[in-house]
Design an enzyme around this catalytic site. Structure first.
Site, short mmCIF file in Angstrom:
data_model
loop_
_atom_site.label_atom_id
_atom_site.label_comp_id
_atom_site.label_asym_id
_atom_site.label_seq_id
_atom_site.Cartn_x
_atom_site.Cartn_y
_atom_site.Cartn_z
N TYR A 101 -4.57 12.29 -35.72
CA TYR A 101 -3.51 12.67 -35.19
C TYR A 101 -3.69 14.28 -34.45
O TYR A 101 -2.79 14.97 -34.28
CB TYR A 101 -2.44 12.22 -36.69
CG TYR A 101 -1.00 13.14 -36.09
CD1 TYR A 101 -0.48 13.38 -35.09
CD2 TYR A 101 -1.05 14.50 -36.78
CE1 TYR A 101 0.26 13.67 -34.70
CE2 TYR A 101 0.01 15.59 -36.16
CZ TYR A 101 0.97 14.93 -35.43
OH TYR A 101 2.03 15.56 -35.41
N ARG A 119 4.44 24.24 -49.65
CA ARG A 119 5.03 24.17 -48.12
C ARG A 119 5.85 25.30 -47.65
O ARG A 119 6.62 25.80 -48.49
CB ARG A 119 5.77 23.19 -47.85
CG ARG A 119 4.54 22.15 -48.06
CD ARG A 119 3.72 22.56 -47.05
NE ARG A 119 2.80 20.14 -46.93
CZ ARG A 119 2.10 20.67 -47.67
NH1 ARG A 119 1.35 21.43 -48.39
NH2 ARG A 119 0.93 18.92 -47.65
N VAL A 158 9.14 14.62 -48.36
CA VAL A 158 8.92 15.41 -49.56
C VAL A 158 10.36 15.83 -49.93
O VAL A 158 10.77 15.27 -50.47
CB VAL A 158 8.06 16.16 -49.86
CG1 VAL A 158 7.93 17.55 -49.41
CG2 VAL A 158 8.00 16.52 -51.07
#
Ligand code: UDP
Length: 192
Positions: free
Chosen positions: A79, A145, A121
């Site tokens: 990807y 993140r 998440v």
């Protein structure tokens, strides 16, 4: 489909990383060849502005944070490799033909109308907390993140549309604040 369009936003892609392990060739067809089709049409039709959507995933596991546009590209999945290919294809049309394309790289986007079952998440934790279930923190939860609220992502796309042709990016769209998955779990539990 692009006939008569002044501005084109290219957001179409195959996005599931796990499925790209299974069928990498479909990612080349959709993400690389698909982007080629769109920039090619933009060139032929003389559109005024085209925005190509990339992803923070092209940077792979961060070698330094915050991840800047100068961070090396690392194709850690088919990807990611296909999105790197798509970005390069878009960039080459500006370099070769002056096609007015700019590339944007959103980081983890969250907000209303996120699919609750997409495994991401923020949506996972909210659904779990609302059902009174335990939150599925993977690993130690110390991984971090930079989440970007959907309105900020949209605003960035809209603003980029209005920039001069010379602005090509790639441009990161994120958030200067880093949060660990564990802190995120605690915050969502508190809020819910
Ligand atoms: N994650 C988690 N529990 C979940 C879903 C994700 O702990 O139920 C973690 C996941 O391991 C990763 C982070 O949250 O470290 C962000 O995952 P997500 O799939 O949302 O985004 P991406 O990994 O693509 O940045």
């Amino acid at each position: 489909a692009m006939q008569g369009c002044d501005v084109v936003m290219h957001l179409a892609a195959l996005i599931a990383i796990p499925y790209s392990y299974h069928s990498p060739d479909t990612y080349i067809d959709t993400n690389v060849k698909g982007t080629l089709n769109v920039v090619h049409a933009a060139r032929e039709l003389g559109v005024e502005r085209m925005v190509h959507t990339s992803t923070s995933e092209v940077y792979g596991t961060a070698r330094f944070v915050p991840i800047t546009e100068e961070h090396p590209l690392q194709g850690q999945s088919p990807y990611a490799a296909s999105k790197i290919g798509a970005d390069q294809m878009a960039q080459s049309f500006f370099s070769s033909f002056n096609t007015p394309v700019a590339t944007i790289r959103p980081f983890n986007t969250y907000g209303p109308r996120m699919q609750p079952d997409d495994g991401r998440v923020v949506s996972n934790f909210i659904v779990q907390a609302m059902a009174g279930r335990e939150l599925t923190v993977y690993g130690t939860g110390s991984q971090t993140r930079s989440f970007c609220y959907i309105d900020d992502t949209v605003e960035a796309l809209v603003r980029l549309m209005a920039t001069p042709h010379e602005v090509t990016g790639p441009m990161n769209i994120g958030n200067p604040h880093e949060i660990s998955v564990r802190e995120l779990a605690e915050r969502i539990m508190r809020l819910v």
